[in-house]
Scaffold this motif. Structure first.
Motif, PDB file in Angstrom:
ATOM      1  N   ILE A  25       0.867  -1.176   0.000  1.00  0.00           N
ATOM      2  CA  ILE A  25       0.000   0.000   0.000  1.00  0.00           C
ATOM      3  C   ILE A  25       0.904   1.227   0.000  1.00  0.00           C
ATOM      4  O   ILE A  25       1.691   1.432   0.927  1.00  0.00           O
ATOM      5  CB  ILE A  25      -0.921   0.030   1.240  1.00  0.00           C
ATOM      6  CG1 ILE A  25      -1.770  -1.242   1.301  1.00  0.00           C
ATOM      7  CG2 ILE A  25      -1.814   1.265   1.220  1.00  0.00           C
ATOM      8  CD1 ILE A  25      -2.553  -1.396   2.588  1.00  0.00           C
ATOM      9  N   PHE A  26       0.814   2.025  -1.068  1.00  0.00           N
ATOM     10  CA  PHE A  26       1.667   3.212  -1.202  1.00  0.00           C
ATOM     11  C   PHE A  26       0.960   4.408  -0.572  1.00  0.00           C
ATOM     12  O   PHE A  26      -0.238   4.592  -0.737  1.00  0.00           O
ATOM     13  CB  PHE A  26       1.984   3.467  -2.676  1.00  0.00           C
ATOM     14  CG  PHE A  26       2.823   2.379  -3.295  1.00  0.00           C
ATOM     15  CD1 PHE A  26       4.202   2.453  -3.236  1.00  0.00           C
ATOM     16  CD2 PHE A  26       2.234   1.271  -3.867  1.00  0.00           C
ATOM     17  CE1 PHE A  26       4.987   1.440  -3.778  1.00  0.00           C
ATOM     18  CE2 PHE A  26       3.004   0.251  -4.413  1.00  0.00           C
ATOM     19  CZ  PHE A  26       4.387   0.333  -4.367  1.00  0.00           C
ATOM     20  N   GLY A  27       1.715   5.223   0.153  1.00  0.00           N
ATOM     21  CA  GLY A  27       1.132   6.365   0.856  1.00  0.00           C
ATOM     22  C   GLY A  27       0.143   5.910   1.916  1.00  0.00           C
ATOM     23  O   GLY A  27      -0.928   6.493   2.079  1.00  0.00           O
ATOM     24  N   ALA A  28       0.488   4.866   2.627  1.00  0.00           N
ATOM     25  CA  ALA A  28      -0.443   4.237   3.575  1.00  0.00           C
ATOM     26  C   ALA A  28      -0.729   5.114   4.790  1.00  0.00           C
ATOM     27  O   ALA A  28       0.176   5.707   5.374  1.00  0.00           O
ATOM     28  CB  ALA A  28       0.117   2.892   4.034  1.00  0.00           C
ATOM     29  N   LEU A  29      -2.003   5.187   5.147  1.00  0.00           N
ATOM     30  CA  LEU A  29      -2.453   5.813   6.376  1.00  0.00           C
ATOM     31  C   LEU A  29      -2.968   4.703   7.290  1.00  0.00           C
ATOM     32  O   LEU A  29      -3.446   3.672   6.820  1.00  0.00           O
ATOM     33  CB  LEU A  29      -3.578   6.812   6.091  1.00  0.00           C
ATOM     34  CG  LEU A  29      -3.241   7.949   5.117  1.00  0.00           C
ATOM     35  CD1 LEU A  29      -4.494   8.764   4.801  1.00  0.00           C
ATOM     36  CD2 LEU A  29      -2.154   8.844   5.691  1.00  0.00           C
ATOM     37  N   LYS A  30      -2.885   4.916   8.594  1.00  0.00           N
ATOM     38  CA  LYS A  30      -3.300   3.882   9.538  1.00  0.00           C
ATOM     39  C   LYS A  30      -4.388   4.404  10.463  1.00  0.00           C
ATOM     40  O   LYS A  30      -4.316   5.520  10.955  1.00  0.00           O
ATOM     41  CB  LYS A  30      -2.105   3.403  10.375  1.00  0.00           C
ATOM     42  CG  LYS A  30      -2.477   2.328  11.401  1.00  0.00           C
ATOM     43  CD  LYS A  30      -1.265   1.789  12.142  1.00  0.00           C
ATOM     44  CE  LYS A  30      -0.913   2.643  13.322  1.00  0.00           C
ATOM     45  NZ  LYS A  30       0.062   2.008  14.225  1.00  0.00           N
ATOM     46  N   VAL A  31      -5.392   3.558  10.687  1.00  0.00           N
ATOM     47  CA  VAL A  31      -6.442   3.829  11.662  1.00  0.00           C
ATOM     48  C   VAL A  31      -6.451   2.668  12.635  1.00  0.00           C
ATOM     49  O   VAL A  31      -6.423   1.503  12.226  1.00  0.00           O
ATOM     50  CB  VAL A  31      -7.832   3.945  10.993  1.00  0.00           C
ATOM     51  CG1 VAL A  31      -8.929   3.996  12.030  1.00  0.00           C
ATOM     52  CG2 VAL A  31      -7.893   5.157  10.101  1.00  0.00           C
ATOM     53  N   THR A  32      -6.469   2.967  13.920  1.00  0.00           N
ATOM     54  CA  THR A  32      -6.552   1.931  14.939  1.00  0.00           C
ATOM     55  C   THR A  32      -7.944   1.990  15.560  1.00  0.00           C
ATOM     56  O   THR A  32      -8.462   3.068  15.825  1.00  0.00           O
ATOM     57  CB  THR A  32      -5.488   2.145  16.039  1.00  0.00           C
ATOM     58  OG1 THR A  32      -4.194   2.127  15.425  1.00  0.00           O
ATOM     59  CG2 THR A  32      -5.546   1.046  17.083  1.00  0.00           C
ATOM     60  N   GLY A  33      -8.543   0.833  15.754  1.00  0.00           N
ATOM     61  CA  GLY A  33      -9.880   0.809  16.328  1.00  0.00           C
ATOM     62  C   GLY A  33     -10.139  -0.449  17.131  1.00  0.00           C
ATOM     63  O   GLY A  33      -9.272  -1.320  17.258  1.00  0.00           O
ATOM     64  N   GLU A  34     -11.329  -0.503  17.675  1.00  0.00           N
ATOM     65  CA  GLU A  34     -11.734  -1.659  18.474  1.00  0.00           C
ATOM     66  C   GLU A  34     -13.200  -1.947  18.166  1.00  0.00           C
ATOM     67  O   GLU A  34     -14.001  -1.024  18.021  1.00  0.00           O
ATOM     68  CB  GLU A  34     -11.538  -1.362  19.964  1.00  0.00           C
ATOM     69  CG  GLU A  34     -11.701  -2.572  20.869  1.00  0.00           C
ATOM     70  CD  GLU A  34     -11.352  -2.245  22.313  1.00  0.00           C
ATOM     71  OE1 GLU A  34     -10.201  -2.448  22.709  1.00  0.00           O
ATOM     72  OE2 GLU A  34     -12.253  -1.760  23.030  1.00  0.00           O
TER      73      GLU A  34
END
Length: 199
Positions: free
Chosen positions: A130-139
């Motif tokens: 994944i290029f230019g990847a952004l990350k979201v953390t959740g539950e």
């Protein structure tokens, strides 16, 4: 006697799918004592040069329950996977590329599908760059069947609930097997355009 579900995988060329014709040892799983369900997770091995395999599911210890059988395709691995060949058994199966590696194309029996080092400008998640990847953390709270301790199965269940692609999801810690609903922590990676659609 103990009642178990049993799965056999056999070549289509076999007249009967039994222990002697199975391409891998029988897969057995007990039933959940509360729900009465059985959950089997296993990598399927296909016989070399065959494009279809037969599966045969029976309930050991309950002969009155009809057997279930059918066919499955053995043509290629998904993006992010490589082919693993088992010469001693004459079989092959798909395996997801490891951490910081990827396989960009679908591969079939005639290709190796090697996992390559992740490009410096990308984040490789479950074998997909994944290029230019952004990350979201959740539950998210989800109820899992007994035996649902496979990372893939849990990610698939979460992906359905959240409406996202399971291949872009990571479970940062091992989920303990239990019957009740539990909160699953996840990390989701996507490029800018994909993340905008998710939001």
């Amino acid at each position: 006697c103990r009642v178990l579900s049993e799965v056999l995988i056999c070549p289509i060329t076999s007249d009967v799918c039994d222990l002697s014709s199975a391409s891998v040892p029988a897969i057995n799983q007990r039933f959940d004592s509360l729900t009465g369900l059985s959950n089997i997770q296993a990598a399927v091995e296909c016989v070399m040069k065959h494009t279809e395999m037969m599966f045969w599911i029976s309930i050991v210890g309950a002969d009155y329950i009809p057997e279930i059988f059918g066919r499955m395709q053995c043509t290629q691995c998904d993006t992010g996977q490589r082919i693993v060949v088992h010469d001693s058994r004459g079989t092959w199966n798909c395996e997801t590329c490891g951490l910081d590696t990827y396989s960009a194309n679908h591969v079939n029996q005639t290709e190796s599908g090697e996992c390559l080092a992740c490009p410096p400008s990308a984040k490789c998640i479950n074998g997909v760059p994944i290029f230019g990847a952004l990350k979201v953390t959740g539950e998210f709270e989800i109820e899992l069947l007994e035996g649902s301790d496979g990372d893939y199965t849990i990610r698939e269940a979460l992906a359905v609930k959240l409406g996202v692609d399971a291949s872009k999801m990571v479970l940062p810690k091992h989920v303990q097997q239990q019957r009740a609903a539990q909160n699953i922590t996840f990390e989701l990676f996507a490029d800018t355009a994909q993340m905008a659609q998710i939001s």
